[in-house]
Design an enzyme around this catalytic site. Structure first.
Site, PDB file in Angstrom:
ATOM      1  N   GLN A 219       1.011  -1.158   0.176  1.00  0.00           N
ATOM      2  CA  GLN A 219      -0.039   0.057   0.480  1.00  0.00           C
ATOM      3  C   GLN A 219       0.925   1.005  -0.107  1.00  0.00           C
ATOM      4  O   GLN A 219       0.525   2.826  -0.877  1.00  0.00           O
ATOM      5  CB  GLN A 219      -1.255   0.018   0.859  1.00  0.00           C
ATOM      6  CG  GLN A 219      -1.954  -1.360   0.874  1.00  0.00           C
ATOM      7  CD  GLN A 219      -2.826  -1.259   2.293  1.00  0.00           C
ATOM      8  OE1 GLN A 219      -2.202  -1.380   3.172  1.00  0.00           O
ATOM      9  NE2 GLN A 219      -3.873  -2.748   2.387  1.00  0.00           N
ATOM     10  N   GLU A 504      -1.387   5.829  10.592  1.00  0.00           N
ATOM     11  CA  GLU A 504      -3.135   5.130  11.155  1.00  0.00           C
ATOM     12  C   GLU A 504      -3.659   6.285  12.496  1.00  0.00           C
ATOM     13  O   GLU A 504      -3.587   5.879  13.044  1.00  0.00           O
ATOM     14  CB  GLU A 504      -3.413   3.635  10.473  1.00  0.00           C
ATOM     15  CG  GLU A 504      -3.451   3.351   9.539  1.00  0.00           C
ATOM     16  CD  GLU A 504      -3.376   1.587   9.730  1.00  0.00           C
ATOM     17  OE1 GLU A 504      -2.671   0.556  11.315  1.00  0.00           O
ATOM     18  OE2 GLU A 504      -3.454   0.306   8.677  1.00  0.00           O
ATOM     19  N   TYR A 507      -7.687   2.697  16.025  1.00  0.00           N
ATOM     20  CA  TYR A 507      -8.893   2.206  15.729  1.00  0.00           C
ATOM     21  C   TYR A 507      -9.610   1.977  17.176  1.00  0.00           C
ATOM     22  O   TYR A 507     -10.834   2.193  16.738  1.00  0.00           O
ATOM     23  CB  TYR A 507      -7.713   0.601  15.310  1.00  0.00           C
ATOM     24  CG  TYR A 507      -7.512   0.497  14.167  1.00  0.00           C
ATOM     25  CD1 TYR A 507      -7.328   1.330  13.424  1.00  0.00           C
ATOM     26  CD2 TYR A 507      -7.520  -1.354  14.119  1.00  0.00           C
ATOM     27  CE1 TYR A 507      -5.815   1.004  12.025  1.00  0.00           C
ATOM     28  CE2 TYR A 507      -6.688  -1.437  12.788  1.00  0.00           C
ATOM     29  CZ  TYR A 507      -5.820  -0.027  12.380  1.00  0.00           C
ATOM     30  OH  TYR A 507      -4.824  -0.777  10.739  1.00  0.00           O
TER      31      TYR A 507
END
Length: 607
Positions: A219, A504, A507
């Site tokens: 990615q 990121e 979460y």
């Protein structure tokens, strides 16, 4: 598993069907002449304040054996493949285990090997040049242990070897904290796992790949100061600086961000053999670098004999490490775990702290693991800092608060130094890494608040801030920072630069209120303080996967002042499977993400 994207596909087409590692994970769970850096034996070490707890016995010796977990081979060693296989089988699934290994190959030629690398395993040649040590075979990372998903292939490395792959292409399917440095691949390099499953890496530096690099399902990727025979395709964010053969600038379609040179770079120190004598080579600083540091002959830099190092073994305490530093020794941390109840303090200019085999420092009782004074040319390289269960205010500090010296001629470098909060057990830290010294170069780091493993939860492994930069003219090349409760990167220094950023957001935020930042929905992944007047960045990406509460909205991935000196290039945000959404890319600029397609929203340049 998704098929490999082709070079003609758009970023959204290439990303379609790809997911991040936690989507799959959650489903699966349902040296004789001293050089520049050596202390002159006729001169005393620079005076430093007295330390507490230092041993009072005689001086500590330099040099010595490298311990049982540094395994050295030469071409005549019997049973090399069997030993490699034994270590791989031990480490293949040991994501949060305590095993640590460095596999070192003396100069020469080795035929028919396939060195598969598991967790906390480093493989390296012991020559001064990669071509001094040739493996007619492979150094392989694949993902059979995780059903073909390579997104958790962390904490392993390859360095200073020439490879002639058995089938013409070497497989290196890694995720974060898995550097591929100073390598010569006499063929191609495949960065995806067998079957083209999910992958999320990665980093190449000072390497030559004669054939084509095929990232396929990767990615994102950053390649620095290297030469490649070609580059096959891209998914979301591929960044190059100083790479001969790199694809041309084309972000976002395809998403290549390409700089002709790297503004400042200095390769990682490495262990090598000069005859039968171990030394550490310390490469010199390069400016506007392009291509490898070793391709035109002997690399430029200085050699330090091993007797200028305190060779630490697992269990060595902070008092002993500090006593060695105070004597004027550098530190070589052999593979294993080091608990420290006070900071390891580097106070002398040009000190080297080099880890082998992912040597791991764990601070006890809320200590800071390592502190560096505001001095020139410290080299920190090749180790992991693992937060302890008692909250540390910081884990790594480069320069004290208020540091103001100019280090542009001889900067401190932080290379392959990784930070982890949780995963191997409960860990907490308010701010993981603080850079106060001017001109510091952060060259490849992964600063990670764990989202899986043991000791994981919104408050269990609380860590509000990943990296805070206060120093001026700091350069980051290869910055991976993930999952912090508030800002992942917070930049206060002037004239900072970042080439490649991967992020990121956390979460596990329980709800919108838990991440609210005043009137702003969520804390930016990369925030440039309002008082900063000059900053530049290239190839910056942030992803969200709010799986606990998919209704969470993140106002933006990036925050920056609207000033002429602030320039950012190649920005993207991605919602992974529609679990949460970004409303903008930077400030109030850029289209929102939407739906479940994982298609990036991009901004080519800001402002």
């Amino acid at each position: 598993m998704p098929r490999p994207p082709t070079p003609s596909e758009t970023p959204s087409e290439a990303a379609s069907g790809l997911s991040r590692r936690r989507v799959v994970a959650s489903l699966a769970a349902a040296l004789p002449a001293a050089g520049l850096l050596a202390l002159d034996s006729s001169s005393p070490a620079t005076a430093t304040p007295a330390r507490t707890g230092a041993p009072t016995a005689g001086p500590l010796p330099g040099g010595g054996d490298l311990g049982p977990d540094v395994i050295v081979f030469d071409p005549s060693t019997p049973g090399i493949q069997a030993r490699l296989d034994e270590i791989f089988h031990q480490q293949e699934t040991a994501q949060f285990g305590t095993g640590r290994y460095a596999l070192l190959f003396k100069p020469g030629t080795y035929d028919g090997l396939n060195a598969q690398l598991g967790f906390y395993t480093s493989i390296a040649g012991l020559g001064l040049s990669p071509d001094d040590t040739t493996i007619n075979g492979d150094v392989t990372v694949d993902a059979g242990w995780f059903n073909g998903n390579a997104t958790q292939n962390f904490w392993r490395s390859a360095e200073n070897l020439a490879l002639k792959p058995a089938n013409g292409t070497n497989r290196w399917a890694v995720a974060q904290a898995a550097p591929f440095r100073r390598m010569h691949v006499k063929g191609g390099l495949n960065l995806s796992p067998d079957g083209y499953g999910w992958a999320s890496g990665g980093y190449i530096a000072d390497s030559r790949i004669d054939g084509t690099v095929g990232p396929y399902s990767q990615q994102q990727w950053y390649t620095r100061d290297s030469t490649v025979g070609g580059w096959e395709n891209a998914v979301w964010n591929m960044v190059f600086s100083g790479v001969e053969g790199a694809p041309a600038q084309s972000f976002p379609d395809p998403p290549y961000t390409t700089l002709d040179t790297t503004p400042v770079s200095r390769e990682k120190p490495f262990l090598y053999l000069d005859g039968d004598t171990y030394k550490v080579f310390v490469p010199e600083k390069r400016t506007d670098a392009r291509g490898t540091s070793w391709g035109s002959g002997t690399p430029r830099g200085e050699s330090l004999p091993l007797d200028r190092f305190y060779v630490a073994k697992p269990g060595t305490d902070a008092a002993t490490l500090n006593a060695a530093l105070e004597q004027g020794l550098n530190l070589l941390l052999t593979p294993g775990i080091y608990h420290v109840d006070q900071p390891v303090e580097v106070r002398r200019a040009n000190t080297v702290v080099l880890g082998l085999g992912y040597a791991t420092i764990i601070p006890d009782h809320g200590a800071t693991a390592l502190k560096v004074a505001d001095v020139d040319g410290v080299r920190l390289a090749g180790f992991l800092i693992d937060a302890g269960p008692v909250n540390s205010t910081t884990l790594l500090e480069v320069g004290p608060e208020g540091a103001s010296s100019d280090h542009s001629g001889n900067p401190t470098t932080v290379q392959d130094v990784f930070v982890r909060i949780g995963g191997a057990g409960p860990g907490k830290a308010t701010t993981s890494m603080v850079i106060n010294s001017n001109d510091t170069v952060i060259d490849h780091t992964w600063v990670w608040r764990a989202d899986h493993g043991d000791g994981v939860g919104w408050e269990t492994n609380r860590a509000d801030y990943g990296i805070r930069v206060n120093g001026d003219r700091v350069l980051a090349t290869g910055l991976f920072v993930e999952h912090f409760n508030k800002y992942d990167v917070e930049w206060h220094g002037e004239q900072g630069r970042t080439i490649f950023f991967q992020n990121e957001k956390a979460y596990d935020a329980p709800n919108q209120a838990a991440i609210q930042n005043g009137d702003t929905k969520g804390f930016a992944a990369y925030a440039i303080a309002d008082g900063v007047n000059a900053h530049e960045g290239w190839g910056l990406g942030s992803y969200c996967f709010y799986n606990v509460d998919p209704s969470i909205r993140q106002g933006h991935g990036f925050r920056a002042p609207d000033k002429p000196g602030i320039k950012l290039h190649g920005l993207l945000v991605v919602s992974l499977g529609g679990k949460g959404q970004y409303e903008h890319v930077i400030n109030d600029i850029g289209a929102p993400t939407s739906g479940e397609s994982t298609a990036p929203s991009t901004v080519v340049s800001y402002p």
